[in-house]
Design an enzyme around this catalytic site. Structure first.
Site, PDB file in Angstrom:
ATOM      1  N   CYS A   1      31.882  20.584  17.647  1.00 21.29           N
ATOM      2  CA  CYS A   1      32.414  19.252  17.334  1.00 21.29           C
ATOM      3  C   CYS A   1      31.355  18.173  17.486  1.00 21.29           C
ATOM      4  CB  CYS A   1      33.612  18.956  18.216  1.00 21.29           C
ATOM      5  SG  CYS A   1      35.001  20.078  17.931  1.00 21.29           S
TER       6      CYS A   1
ATOM      7  N   SER B   1      39.679  15.995  26.777  1.00 23.08           N
ATOM      8  CA  SER B   1      38.657  16.403  25.823  1.00 23.08           C
ATOM      9  C   SER B   1      37.508  15.417  25.891  1.00 23.08           C
ATOM     10  CB  SER B   1      39.247  16.417  24.414  1.00 23.08           C
ATOM     11  OG  SER B   1      38.223  16.459  23.444  1.00 23.08           O
TER      12      SER B   1
ATOM     13  N   GLU C   1      43.317  20.366  28.383  1.00 24.14           N
ATOM     14  CA  GLU C   1      42.849  19.069  27.912  1.00 24.14           C
ATOM     15  C   GLU C   1      44.003  18.334  27.229  1.00 24.14           C
ATOM     16  OE1 GLU C   1      39.484  19.732  25.412  1.00 24.14           O
ATOM     17  OE2 GLU C   1      38.152  20.171  27.082  1.00 24.14           O
TER      18      GLU C   1
ATOM     19  N   ASP D   1      38.464  25.201  21.758  1.00 21.34           N
ATOM     20  CA  ASP D   1      39.255  24.126  22.339  1.00 21.34           C
ATOM     21  C   ASP D   1      39.970  23.306  21.262  1.00 21.34           C
ATOM     22  OD1 ASP D   1      37.486  25.021  24.408  1.00 21.34           O
ATOM     23  OD2 ASP D   1      37.983  23.206  25.509  1.00 21.34           O
TER      24      ASP D   1
ATOM     25  N   CYS E   1      31.028  26.688  21.516  1.00 19.47           N
ATOM     26  CA  CYS E   1      32.158  25.873  21.960  1.00 19.47           C
ATOM     27  C   CYS E   1      32.110  25.634  23.469  1.00 19.47           C
ATOM     28  CB  CYS E   1      33.480  26.511  21.552  1.00 19.47           C
ATOM     29  SG  CYS E   1      34.896  25.382  21.633  1.00 19.47           S
ATOM     30  N   ASP E   2      32.911  24.671  23.885  1.00 15.67           N
ATOM     31  CA  ASP E   2      32.775  24.007  25.177  1.00 15.67           C
ATOM     32  C   ASP E   2      32.493  24.905  26.379  1.00 15.67           C
ATOM     33  OD1 ASP E   2      33.573  22.069  23.442  1.00 15.67           O
ATOM     34  OD2 ASP E   2      35.293  21.396  24.590  1.00 15.67           O
ATOM     35  N   LYS E   3      33.355  25.882  26.639  1.00  9.84           N
ATOM     36  CA  LYS E   3      33.260  26.623  27.904  1.00  9.84           C
ATOM     37  C   LYS E   3      32.175  27.679  27.877  1.00  9.84           C
ATOM     38  CE  LYS E   3      36.524  23.950  28.858  1.00  9.84           C
ATOM     39  NZ  LYS E   3      36.468  23.342  27.525  1.00  9.84           N
TER      40      LYS E   3
ATOM     41  N   CYS F   1      32.658  26.412  15.727  1.00 10.76           N
ATOM     42  CA  CYS F   1      31.675  26.184  16.798  1.00 10.76           C
ATOM     43  C   CYS F   1      30.768  27.385  17.030  1.00 10.76           C
ATOM     44  CB  CYS F   1      32.395  25.812  18.088  1.00 10.76           C
ATOM     45  SG  CYS F   1      33.505  24.399  17.948  1.00 10.76           S
TER      46      CYS F   1
END
Length: 552
Positions: free
Chosen positions: A174, A450, A424, A61, A102-104, A29
């Site tokens: 992702c 997720s 998650e 994640d 990535c996510d955060k 990511c």
């Protein structure tokens, strides 16, 4: 000291632009952000300013999913925000650009911009390309679900390994409308990222030029003195919520937008998500509930096409400004729809007439919980409670085939404080789908899901079990009822029985007693408030750690 770092006399007369990079080499990511930063810095230099790059942390994640390491994910959001603030304040940067993956890292970057309120913007590293397996496109979601299929003996280890080897073919976040791509869309609809530049896929040839243009744009923001507080407001947040709803985006957007609103000192409640989602149709046919991935959306016309559709229906505040200097409506009108594309539906032919997020309340979730309705058509579900005090115990039950159709899995003590870190549950939810139980078993948790999760799943149940929320009172064999049309989630026991059970409840010992995990558990608030951390000494008594949203 700056001269020793490579600056010269000419540089000392120019603006200093912080380039906050969330690069790590642990996972795809953010892996490519070091290279992308070079192009961003070239753009900054070409525009007459000095780029000063620094790094912060990131947690993958996908890699930590289903492990103790996942507890670090949400906590990293606060650490990233704090670290960007510290470096920016410490070095008195004139402006800031944050490279995210990535996510955060994405909400953390927006939170830092809102907190610092200097000219700044976000640049997303872009989505990963889809993998190819047995003639069709796959993502990391397919691997997690294949684990469940393998565990029930319907997939060989050889096929599972072959899928694993191709699901993630290179750099990028992702590929479905999971949390990273959802939050990247949030940035564009919010106005803090340039529409089109951020959503260019990670390995697309145009990404280098996107980086360079972003570098030039952040200098232009400084010259125009456009501040995040001028862009992030209630109307732009409502635009972001509408974008999430229209694309069947991740439930994590609820948590993150609440936190962003807090940093921007804006009023936003969990109920606003239901209000907006109930009038916005699902238009984008994206994984996990749909067919396509983020690179398909980019080819079809991108996030601008989604915005254009919503504007046609009067579902966005088109006058909201963006970092480009143009309004959201002006950005949307640049959309170029690919002939024959099937990713983004017309307004008169949506996938669903209302959006992807539903907020339920009831005696199990007085402060609310979040359900993603994209990807399933279940409106009511009544089932038998199967109670687990950790994600690991729940996953083991699915693998052992002790979870049956008609069950409601309750996973508790995984909330912001109890986890800590609100893990998650993709390992569990994907295993359920892989085991053929995705439509016949429901799940609720005070943890998170997720963006790849689908099925009837209620997350962010608040108050959480560690704070003595009603989810702590559920007993094995109880009946739990989901009623999406009436927006309720209830445990079928009397109020007196609920009070009796809660009166005998005792808080479990904390999992961590020192370090960052313990500090987070001590300071974190309810998920209904975005799981923000608060400082007791300087905040009013109505917003203390563990604060209930009902007291505000």
């Amino acid at each position: 000291m700056l001269r020793a770092s490579g600056l010269d006399d000419g540089d000392f007369k120019k603006p200093l632009i912080g380039v906050a990079n969330t690069w790590i080499e642990i996972g795809p990511c953010n892996f490519h952000l070091r290279e992308l930063a070079k192009h961003v810095k070239d753009g900054i230099r070409a525009a007459g300013a000095v780029p000063l790059e620094f790094n912060t942390v990131s947690i993958s994640d996908g890699i930590t999913m289903g492990t103790e390491g996942m507890r670090a994910s949400l906590i990293s959001r606060e650490v990233i925000t704090d670290s960007i603030e510290l470096v920016t304040r410490g070095n008195l940067f004139d402006a800031l650009i944050v490279l995210v993956g990535c996510d955060k890292t994405i909400p953390a970057g927006i939170m830092a911009l809102a907190r610092l309120n200097i000219p700044g913007m976000i640049l997303y590293g872009g989505s990963i390309a889809a993998g190819q397996f047995e003639g069709h496109s796959v993502t990391i979601q397919d691997v997690f679900e294949a684990v469940g299929t393998f565990s029930r003996g319907e997939m060989s280890e050889q096929r599972l390994r072959a899928l694993e080897n191709v699901a993630c073919p290179g750099a990028g976040a992702c590929g479905g409308q999971y949390t990273a791509n959802t939050m990247a869309l949030v940035c564009e609809f919010l106005g803090v990222a340039p529409m089109g530049l951020s959503s260019t896929p990670a390995t697309n040839d145009a990404k280098a030029e996107s980086g360079r243009r972003a570098g030039e744009l952040v200098v232009d923001l400084l010259r125009r003195n456009v501040l995040p507080s001028q862009i992030i407001n209630k109307t732009s947040i409502e635009n972001a919520i509408a974008g999430v709803a229209a694309t069947g985006g991740s439930t994590n957007a609820v948590l993150h937008l609440l936190a962003i609103a807090n940093e921007a000192k804006l009023s936003l409640s969990i109920d606003d998500f239901d209000r907006i989602s109930s009038r916005v149709p699902i238009l984008a046919d994206l994984k996990p509930g749909g067919k396509f991935v983020a690179t398909d959306l980019y080819a079809a016309g991108g996030t601008a096409l989604v915005a254009k559709r919503l504007l046609e229906g009067g579902l966005l505040h088109g006058e909201s400004i963006t970092v480009t200097g143009r309004t959201l409506a002006e950005e949307a009108n640049t959309a170029k729809e690919a002939p024959g594309q099937e990713v983004v539906r017309k307004l008169n032919a949506p996938l669903k007439p209302t959006g992807g997020l539903v907020i339920l309340k009831g005696n199990l979730a007085p402060e609310g919980c979040v359900v993603k309705v994209a990807g399933h058509n279940i409106e009511k579900f009544s089932g038998t409670a199967r109670v687990f005090d950790s994600e690991e115990a729940a996953f083991q039950a699915v693998e052992n085939r002790s979870v049956k159709a008609g069950d409601v899995m309750v996973i508790r003590y995984e909330g912001p404080k109890g986890g800590p870190g609100m893990r998650e549950m993709l390992a569990v939810t994907a295993a359920l789908v892989g085991a053929g139980l995705g439509d016949s078993v429901a799940l609720l948790t005070d943890g998170r899901f997720s963006g790849a999760t689908h099925g009837l799943m209620a997350g962010h149940v608040a108050p959480e079990a560690a704070n003595g929320g009603p989810i702590a009172a559920v007993a094995e064999g109880d009946t739990i009822v989901f009623d999406l049309p009436s927006r309720t989630l209830n445990l079928e026991i009397t109020n007196a029985e609920m009070q009796r059970r809660l009166a005998s409840w005792r808080a479990p010992a904390p999992r961590y007693t020192s370090g960052v995990m313990a500090k987070y558990a001590l300071l974190v608030s309810s998920s209904a408030l975005g799981a923000i951390t608060v400082v007791p000494q300087i905040l009013p008594s109505t917003l203390q750690p563990g604060t209930s949203a009902r007291t505000l």
